[in-house]
Design a protein around this motif. Structure first.
Motif, PDB file in Angstrom:
ATOM      1  N   ASN A  97       5.508   9.799   6.267  1.00 48.36           N
ATOM      2  CA  ASN A  97       4.535   9.100   7.099  1.00 48.36           C
ATOM      3  C   ASN A  97       4.585   9.589   8.541  1.00 48.36           C
ATOM      4  O   ASN A  97       3.550   9.766   9.182  1.00 48.36           O
ATOM      5  CB  ASN A  97       4.778   7.591   7.045  1.00 48.36           C
ATOM      6  CG  ASN A  97       4.207   6.982   5.788  1.00 48.36           C
ATOM      7  OD1 ASN A  97       3.240   7.501   5.232  1.00 48.36           O
ATOM      8  ND2 ASN A  97       4.796   5.901   5.327  1.00 48.36           N
ATOM      9  N   LEU A 100       3.096  12.939   8.771  1.00 46.52           N
ATOM     10  CA  LEU A 100       1.660  12.800   8.668  1.00 46.52           C
ATOM     11  C   LEU A 100       1.073  12.419  10.025  1.00 46.52           C
ATOM     12  O   LEU A 100       0.067  12.984  10.465  1.00 46.52           O
ATOM     13  CB  LEU A 100       1.380  11.692   7.660  1.00 46.52           C
ATOM     14  CG  LEU A 100       0.016  11.623   7.031  1.00 46.52           C
ATOM     15  CD1 LEU A 100      -0.331  12.951   6.413  1.00 46.52           C
ATOM     16  CD2 LEU A 100       0.038  10.538   5.977  1.00 46.52           C
ATOM     17  N   ALA A 101       1.735  11.443  10.670  1.00 43.90           N
ATOM     18  CA  ALA A 101       1.264  10.985  11.975  1.00 43.90           C
ATOM     19  C   ALA A 101       1.307  12.136  12.973  1.00 43.90           C
ATOM     20  O   ALA A 101       0.469  12.236  13.863  1.00 43.90           O
ATOM     21  CB  ALA A 101       2.094   9.815  12.449  1.00 43.90           C
ATOM     22  N   GLN A 119      -3.825   6.787   0.478  1.00 44.90           N
ATOM     23  CA  GLN A 119      -4.110   6.830   1.912  1.00 44.90           C
ATOM     24  C   GLN A 119      -4.253   8.263   2.403  1.00 44.90           C
ATOM     25  O   GLN A 119      -5.150   8.588   3.167  1.00 44.90           O
ATOM     26  CB  GLN A 119      -3.004   6.124   2.709  1.00 44.90           C
ATOM     27  CG  GLN A 119      -3.063   4.621   2.564  1.00 44.90           C
ATOM     28  CD  GLN A 119      -2.111   3.912   3.512  1.00 44.90           C
ATOM     29  OE1 GLN A 119      -1.489   4.547   4.349  1.00 44.90           O
ATOM     30  NE2 GLN A 119      -2.002   2.614   3.378  1.00 44.90           N
ATOM     31  N   ALA A 122      -7.409   9.709   1.199  1.00 41.76           N
ATOM     32  CA  ALA A 122      -8.528   9.195   1.986  1.00 41.76           C
ATOM     33  C   ALA A 122      -8.584   9.878   3.351  1.00 41.76           C
ATOM     34  O   ALA A 122      -9.658  10.056   3.923  1.00 41.76           O
ATOM     35  CB  ALA A 122      -8.399   7.689   2.144  1.00 41.76           C
ATOM     36  N   SER A 123      -7.402  10.236   3.878  1.00 44.01           N
ATOM     37  CA  SER A 123      -7.373  10.900   5.183  1.00 44.01           C
ATOM     38  C   SER A 123      -7.708  12.378   5.072  1.00 44.01           C
ATOM     39  O   SER A 123      -7.768  13.074   6.079  1.00 44.01           O
ATOM     40  CB  SER A 123      -5.987  10.782   5.824  1.00 44.01           C
ATOM     41  OG  SER A 123      -5.467   9.513   5.667  1.00 44.01           O
ATOM     42  N   THR A 528      -4.740  -6.222  -0.307  1.00 43.73           N
ATOM     43  CA  THR A 528      -3.949  -6.104   0.914  1.00 43.73           C
ATOM     44  C   THR A 528      -4.119  -7.354   1.761  1.00 43.73           C
ATOM     45  O   THR A 528      -3.221  -7.739   2.491  1.00 43.73           O
ATOM     46  CB  THR A 528      -4.355  -4.870   1.738  1.00 43.73           C
ATOM     47  OG1 THR A 528      -5.768  -4.794   1.761  1.00 43.73           O
ATOM     48  CG2 THR A 528      -3.804  -3.599   1.176  1.00 43.73           C
ATOM     49  N   THR A 529      -5.265  -8.010   1.649  1.00 43.24           N
ATOM     50  CA  THR A 529      -5.480  -9.208   2.446  1.00 43.24           C
ATOM     51  C   THR A 529      -4.823 -10.435   1.812  1.00 43.24           C
ATOM     52  O   THR A 529      -4.118 -11.184   2.474  1.00 43.24           O
ATOM     53  CB  THR A 529      -6.995  -9.472   2.601  1.00 43.24           C
ATOM     54  OG1 THR A 529      -7.613  -8.280   3.042  1.00 43.24           O
ATOM     55  CG2 THR A 529      -7.235 -10.581   3.602  1.00 43.24           C
ATOM     56  N   TYR A 530      -5.057 -10.625   0.519  1.00 41.17           N
ATOM     57  CA  TYR A 530      -4.685 -11.916  -0.072  1.00 41.17           C
ATOM     58  C   TYR A 530      -3.434 -11.901  -0.932  1.00 41.17           C
ATOM     59  O   TYR A 530      -2.865 -12.947  -1.212  1.00 41.17           O
ATOM     60  CB  TYR A 530      -5.841 -12.427  -0.938  1.00 41.17           C
ATOM     61  CG  TYR A 530      -7.110 -12.643  -0.160  1.00 41.17           C
ATOM     62  CD1 TYR A 530      -7.192 -13.671   0.785  1.00 41.17           C
ATOM     63  CD2 TYR A 530      -8.220 -11.838  -0.364  1.00 41.17           C
ATOM     64  CE1 TYR A 530      -8.359 -13.867   1.500  1.00 41.17           C
ATOM     65  CE2 TYR A 530      -9.392 -12.040   0.353  1.00 41.17           C
ATOM     66  CZ  TYR A 530      -9.457 -13.047   1.281  1.00 41.17           C
ATOM     67  OH  TYR A 530     -10.596 -13.255   1.992  1.00 41.17           O
ATOM     68  N   LYS A 531      -3.031 -10.709  -1.391  1.00 45.55           N
ATOM     69  CA  LYS A 531      -1.995 -10.716  -2.410  1.00 45.55           C
ATOM     70  C   LYS A 531      -0.681 -11.295  -1.897  1.00 45.55           C
ATOM     71  O   LYS A 531       0.028 -11.969  -2.633  1.00 45.55           O
ATOM     72  CB  LYS A 531      -1.767  -9.309  -2.968  1.00 45.55           C
ATOM     73  CG  LYS A 531      -1.088  -9.336  -4.318  1.00 45.55           C
ATOM     74  CD  LYS A 531      -1.195  -8.011  -5.024  1.00 45.55           C
ATOM     75  CE  LYS A 531      -0.504  -8.034  -6.359  1.00 45.55           C
ATOM     76  NZ  LYS A 531       0.925  -8.277  -6.283  1.00 45.55           N
ATOM     77  N   GLY A 532      -0.380 -11.053  -0.631  1.00 48.59           N
ATOM     78  CA  GLY A 532       0.853 -11.606  -0.073  1.00 48.59           C
ATOM     79  C   GLY A 532       0.892 -13.107  -0.233  1.00 48.59           C
ATOM     80  O   GLY A 532       1.874 -13.680  -0.706  1.00 48.59           O
ATOM     81  N   TYR A 533      -0.200 -13.741   0.133  1.00 49.99           N
ATOM     82  CA  TYR A 533      -0.256 -15.187   0.026  1.00 49.99           C
ATOM     83  C   TYR A 533      -0.251 -15.636  -1.434  1.00 49.99           C
ATOM     84  O   TYR A 533       0.467 -16.559  -1.809  1.00 49.99           O
ATOM     85  CB  TYR A 533      -1.503 -15.720   0.739  1.00 49.99           C
ATOM     86  CG  TYR A 533      -1.780 -17.167   0.439  1.00 49.99           C
ATOM     87  CD1 TYR A 533      -0.919 -18.159   0.920  1.00 49.99           C
ATOM     88  CD2 TYR A 533      -2.860 -17.545  -0.345  1.00 49.99           C
ATOM     89  CE1 TYR A 533      -1.157 -19.483   0.624  1.00 49.99           C
ATOM     90  CE2 TYR A 533      -3.096 -18.867  -0.639  1.00 49.99           C
ATOM     91  CZ  TYR A 533      -2.248 -19.839  -0.164  1.00 49.99           C
ATOM     92  OH  TYR A 533      -2.459 -21.149  -0.457  1.00 49.99           O
ATOM     93  N   LYS A 536       3.099 -15.352  -3.112  1.00 45.70           N
ATOM     94  CA  LYS A 536       3.985 -16.412  -2.628  1.00 45.70           C
ATOM     95  C   LYS A 536       3.640 -17.723  -3.324  1.00 45.70           C
ATOM     96  O   LYS A 536       4.516 -18.445  -3.793  1.00 45.70           O
ATOM     97  CB  LYS A 536       3.815 -16.537  -1.111  1.00 45.70           C
ATOM     98  CG  LYS A 536       4.651 -17.621  -0.470  1.00 45.70           C
ATOM     99  CD  LYS A 536       4.422 -17.636   1.031  1.00 45.70           C
ATOM    100  CE  LYS A 536       4.761 -18.986   1.637  1.00 45.70           C
ATOM    101  NZ  LYS A 536       4.525 -19.031   3.077  1.00 45.70           N
ATOM    102  N   GLN A 539       4.767 -17.602  -7.017  1.00 42.75           N
ATOM    103  CA  GLN A 539       6.224 -17.734  -7.127  1.00 42.75           C
ATOM    104  C   GLN A 539       6.652 -19.178  -6.850  1.00 42.75           C
ATOM    105  O   GLN A 539       7.462 -19.754  -7.569  1.00 42.75           O
ATOM    106  CB  GLN A 539       6.856 -16.792  -6.090  1.00 42.75           C
ATOM    107  CG  GLN A 539       8.327 -16.622  -6.235  1.00 42.75           C
ATOM    108  CD  GLN A 539       8.634 -15.459  -7.147  1.00 42.75           C
ATOM    109  OE1 GLN A 539       7.743 -14.950  -7.825  1.00 42.75           O
ATOM    110  NE2 GLN A 539       9.884 -15.057  -7.191  1.00 42.75           N
ATOM    111  N   PHE A 565      -9.139 -18.208  -3.449  1.00 45.73           N
ATOM    112  CA  PHE A 565      -8.629 -17.531  -2.265  1.00 45.73           C
ATOM    113  C   PHE A 565      -8.370 -16.057  -2.486  1.00 45.73           C
ATOM    114  O   PHE A 565      -7.271 -15.574  -2.272  1.00 45.73           O
ATOM    115  CB  PHE A 565      -7.362 -18.234  -1.765  1.00 45.73           C
ATOM    116  CG  PHE A 565      -7.400 -18.401  -0.301  1.00 45.73           C
ATOM    117  CD1 PHE A 565      -7.953 -19.527   0.263  1.00 45.73           C
ATOM    118  CD2 PHE A 565      -6.945 -17.393   0.537  1.00 45.73           C
ATOM    119  CE1 PHE A 565      -8.049 -19.660   1.616  1.00 45.73           C
ATOM    120  CE2 PHE A 565      -7.031 -17.517   1.900  1.00 45.73           C
ATOM    121  CZ  PHE A 565      -7.587 -18.660   2.436  1.00 45.73           C
TER     122      PHE A 565
END
Lengths: 581, 302
Positions: A97, A100-101, A119, A122-123, A528-533, A536, A539, A565
């Motif tokens: 990474n 890459l940067a 990613q 895509a780049s 990427t937006t919702y899976k974390g929540y 949790k 679980q 959600f």
């Protein structure tokens, strides 16, 4: 009819005559696949050097000059150049990474996650591989790739496919079999019980165990709901945490299906009755395993290696030799079809080529050579590709350097104490995991992740264990490398626990009982937006239902919340991905 | 004006300023330059595209945090745990310092002091594992409770008890260390005050209430005010070691939240935004606390 037979015989004869013609040089027609660069070219990459093998690398630096890189240079004229060396995969990925940067990506990217590949693709910093595979992979290499494509239900390249093009070569693999229940049969026979086959029978066994050992752990579970959890999901054909195909052919998130509720109900009952560790939710896998190694548990869910790793009943055995572990069948509700989780994975780590690489074909040429070298013991490949094989077929035999190893052992040396010179590079080319005799040659490539990584065939491990089991049962060890026998598994208790798993899996129907995760792509946007929540929430809800802090019907609340959600978007995106394949 | 006297005076002090350059350089490189990375909080950061190639999304990441059902919950948990730790942790340290101050046997005093410092030096990774065993339903704490007929308490598995467990175990680990500053303040109290009080007939309690505690008050005020900057620091390592899915509703804090988002789910921008939110609030509180301390107790750092 007769003509055909004659023809076949004639063909065989021709083949037999062709066989001894092996040489370490490719035929003219195949030369393109085994081309040697002259003058030599340089391929830059990052390497992984595990701390635990530091001594091995003394004098054989992974990023410069070692037996493997010398072999590659000799055969293909490719000189490896290390851009960085790290001690684990995570650091390696971070280095990529950073590179890459800094817009300084090495020619070859190793061990990249599917996120990274997507990613990078895509780049626009990666090279599409479709045409290169077509042009530069030898027929043998293509055959191995196709085997993997078949074994993964056609999803082999799916994790690294971006906008219809392939951007990486996935590392695929997995265990020899899915995790299976492992019982302390010595305790079972003390209780006068048999290994259970249904959930009801299991409950009966756990009840008897709980009565006899009120402080013992009937079924081992960990806080991540990895081990033990699935044991009570499989009987109900429930598949939490993976995407499965619904009746309408659309993918659906397994955790939201009603079968999971049935499994949760069973676990909840077990918890209430005291069959589980009352604090399982505070215990990591290692901590949960302590009840097994400490001789205070009846049943855990593990794989063949669990006998000496993770759960480690061996530790209990070392204290008390009557400890005995055996695998049991995947449980069912009513004696019907068994179910098991997937155990093969694809695309968790991947190899890719930088768009700036000047000689991308070099990686495929190296791969062609590596596959030649690695699969020298695979008889069926020699039948199919006889005239294209560059090395002579080698049957299993004791380690090439077994005499020296035995001598070192006689001096009381073990494992890594055995001098490097003995464990060094003794035959040409990297070998196959399947052959202990080759493993010493294989070491550098295993430990640094050089080149493209396709060193096993699907279910190779199962085949290895089959051979092993046969030797154990017939006590005829001529068919397996001698070093295997005493390296790890010198204890009867472990052997039987390991081999019972093969029978368990085969008798249940092998791969027919396995449910695969159909979504192997990189996380979608709403993930990427919702899976974390949502992870949790899942679980938290499942754990609370099991320990009785939430009613069983909280499962429906979870499902509603899931779809309210982000779950709906996720399902749409996952299906769009599935349709795009 | 007084301030005019603190001129640079390069002629006299020039060499001293030169000697400061390396320290400032280090500070600039390691503390200020990395701040530039905060730009990813306002982006949809992709490592492949770098800081300036990634898409700018304004405040989307911040909005997302407060849109999530658990966003505010996490902030609340952090606040509750951190404030309880500050209030009760310092209280324990003060009481302990007062008690230790009254101990007359020097050897004993020193021994106790050393013993209570010790836990401060242990890592939570170690202590956490020990507490999981101690606080289990078959752990020694529940064993003792059961002697008195109590039912086993799920210290780590009950959402309403978990924050208490976190605060108490943190106090156990830190109160000895926290008492140092109070002990130092106490050693500065003029002995003559006590002698005069004794002559006036004050008993031990009266000495504590009328001399020791008033002498400690400025220190207490400073410590509490400075702690303002920590009201969103609930103790990452400790919670990470001890929390579990059952107590997410009261135990998940901002730091564990960003840890999961950033390091387990690779949502760099999002976790940077949440972390930045926390830092901005904490930064504002630190400025506020320094101003308050300066105004009320004449204590200043800058």
């Amino acid at each position: 009819m007769k003509r055909k037979l004659v023809l076949t015989l004639a063909l065989l004869l021709v083949m037999a005559m062709a066989l001894p013609a092996y040489a370490s040089n490719p035929k003219e027609t195949d030369e393109i696949y085994y081309k040697k660069f002259d003058p030599p070219i340089t391929i830059s990459s990052g390497f992984r050097q595990l701390d635990s093998t530091a001594d091995w690398w003394e004098g054989n630096p992974p990023d410069g000059d070692n037996p493997y890189t010398r072999w590659v240079l000799d055969k293909t004229g490719v000189q490896y150049k290390g851009m960085f060396v790290t001690s684990n995969d995570a650091d390696l990925q971070q280095q990529y990474n950073l590179a890459l940067a800094a817009n300084d990506l090495p020619d070859l990217v190793t061990k990249a996650t599917k996120d990274m590949i997507n990613q990078m693709a895509a780049s626009g910093v990666l090279m599409p591989l479709d045409d290169l595979i077509e042009e530069w992979c030898s027929p043998l290499t293509k055959y191995i790739i196709n085997e993997w494509v078949d074994a993964t239900g056609g999803l082999f390249f799916a994790p690294v496919t971006y906008e219809g093009k392939i951007y990486g070569l996935p590392e695929s693999g997995g265990g020899a079999m899915p995790d299976y229940p492992q019982y302390r049969v010595d305790i079972l026979s003390g209780l006068g019980k048999e290994i259970p086959t249904t959930v009801d029978e299991l409950e009966d066994v756990l009840s008897a165990y709980h009565e006899a050992f009120p402080n013992g752990v009937g079924l081992v579970m960990d806080q991540g709901l990895y081990s033990g959890f699935r044991l009570l999901m499989d009987p109900y054909d429930a598949h939490p945490r993976i995407w499965i195909e619904g009746d309408d052919g659309k993918l659906v998130y397994g955790s939201t299906l009603p079968e999971v509720k049935e499994g949760l109900a069973a676990l909840r009952r077990f918890y209430e009755k005291g069959y589980l560790d009352p604090e399982f939710y505070t215990k990591s896998m290692e901590k949960a395993g302590e009840s097994v190694s400490g001789n205070n548990a009846l049943l855990y869910e593990g794989n063949w290696y669990s006998t000496y790793y993770q759960f480690n009943p061996r530790a209990a055995w070392e204290v008390d030799n009557s400890v005995k572990v055996m695998g049991g069948p995947y449980l069912t509700v009513d004696g019907g079809k068994q179910h098991a989780r997937e155990y093969m994975s694809t695309g968790n780590t991947n190899w890719a080529i930088s768009a700036k690489c000047e000689h991308p074909e070099a990686m495929f040429i190296i791969l062609n050579w590596q596959i030649q070298s690695s699969f020298r013991d695979q008889a069926d490949l020699y039948e199919l590709f006889g005239d294209q094989m560059l090395y002579e077929y080698e049957v299993e035999k004791p380690a090439i350097n077994s005499d020296e190893i035995e001598a070192a052992k006689a001096e009381g040396k073990t494992g890594d104490d055995i001098p490097k010179a003995i464990r060094g590079y003794l035959a040409e080319g990297p070998g196959n995991t399947d052959m202990q005799s080759f493993s010493e040659r294989f070491m550098p490539i295993m430990r640094t992740q050089y080149g493209f990584y396709l060193h096993s065939r699907p279910n190779q491990e199962t085949r290895r264990f089959e051979r092993f089991k046969h030797a154990y049962e017939t006590d005829d060890w001529s068919g397996v490398p001698a070093t295997w026998k005493d390296q790890y598994w010198g204890i009867t208790m472990l052997w039987e626990a390991m081999f019972s798993g093969i029978d368990v899996f085969r008798e249940a129907g092998g791969n027919d009982i396995v449910t695969f995760n159909k979504f192997v792509g990189a996380p979608t946007e709403s993930m990427t937006t919702y899976k974390g929540y949502l992870d949790k929430l899942e679980q938290e809800t499942f754990t609370k239902i099991i320990v009785g802090e939430l009613p069983l019907d909280a499962f429906e609340d979870f499902v509603n919340q899931f779809y309210a959600f982000g779950g709906t978007e996720m399902t749409e995106e996952v299906n769009a991905w599935y349709d795009s394949l | 004006m007084e301030i005019r006297k603190t001129r640079w005076n390069l002629k006299k002090n020039g060499i001293l300023y030169v000697m400061l350059i390396p320290a400032f350089a280090l500070l600039a490189i390691f503390s200020y330059y990395p701040l530039y990375g905060l730009v990813i909080a306002f982006q949809n950061f992709m490592p492949g595209k770098g800081f300036w190639g990634s898409q700018w999304v304004g405040l989307r990441n911040f909005r997302m945090f407060f849109m999530m059902p658990d966003g505010l919950q996490v902030v609340r948990n952090t606040f509750v745990i951190a404030v309880s730790k500050i209030i009760f942790g310092n209280l324990t340290s003060i009481v302990f310092a007062l008690l230790l101050n009254e101990v007359r046997v020097l050897r004993y005093k020193r021994m106790v002091q050393t013993l209570v410092y010790l836990p401060h030096f242990l890592s939570w990774v170690v202590v956490g594992g020990v507490f999981i065993d101690l606080l289990g339903s078959r752990g020694i704490v529940n064993l003792i409770l059961s002697l008195f007929g109590a039912k086993p308490v799920a210290f780590l598995g009950n959402a309403s008890i978990f924050p208490v467990t976190i605060v108490v175990t943190d106090i156990w680990k830190g109160f000895g260390w926290g008492a140092i500053i109070y002990l130092a303040a106490l050693s500065n109290v003029d002995v003559q005050l006590y002698e005069a009080a004794i002559i006036d007939g004050a008993n031990k309690w009266q000495q504590v209430f009328y001399i020791t505690i008033p002498a400690l008050l400025p220190t207490i005020a400073v410590v509490y005010t400075l702690a303002l900057g920590n009201v969103l620091n609930a103790g990452f390592e400790q919670v990470l070691m001890l929390y579990n899915p059952v107590v997410y509703s009261t135990g998940d804090i901002i730091d564990t939240y960003t840890y999961r988002a950033g390091l387990e789910q690779f949502r760099y921008s999002y976790s940077a935004a949440v972390g930045m939110f926390k830092s901005v609030v904490a930064g504002a509180l630190i400025i506020l606390s320094y101003r308050l301390v300066y105004r009320y107790s004449d204590y200043r750092i800058f």
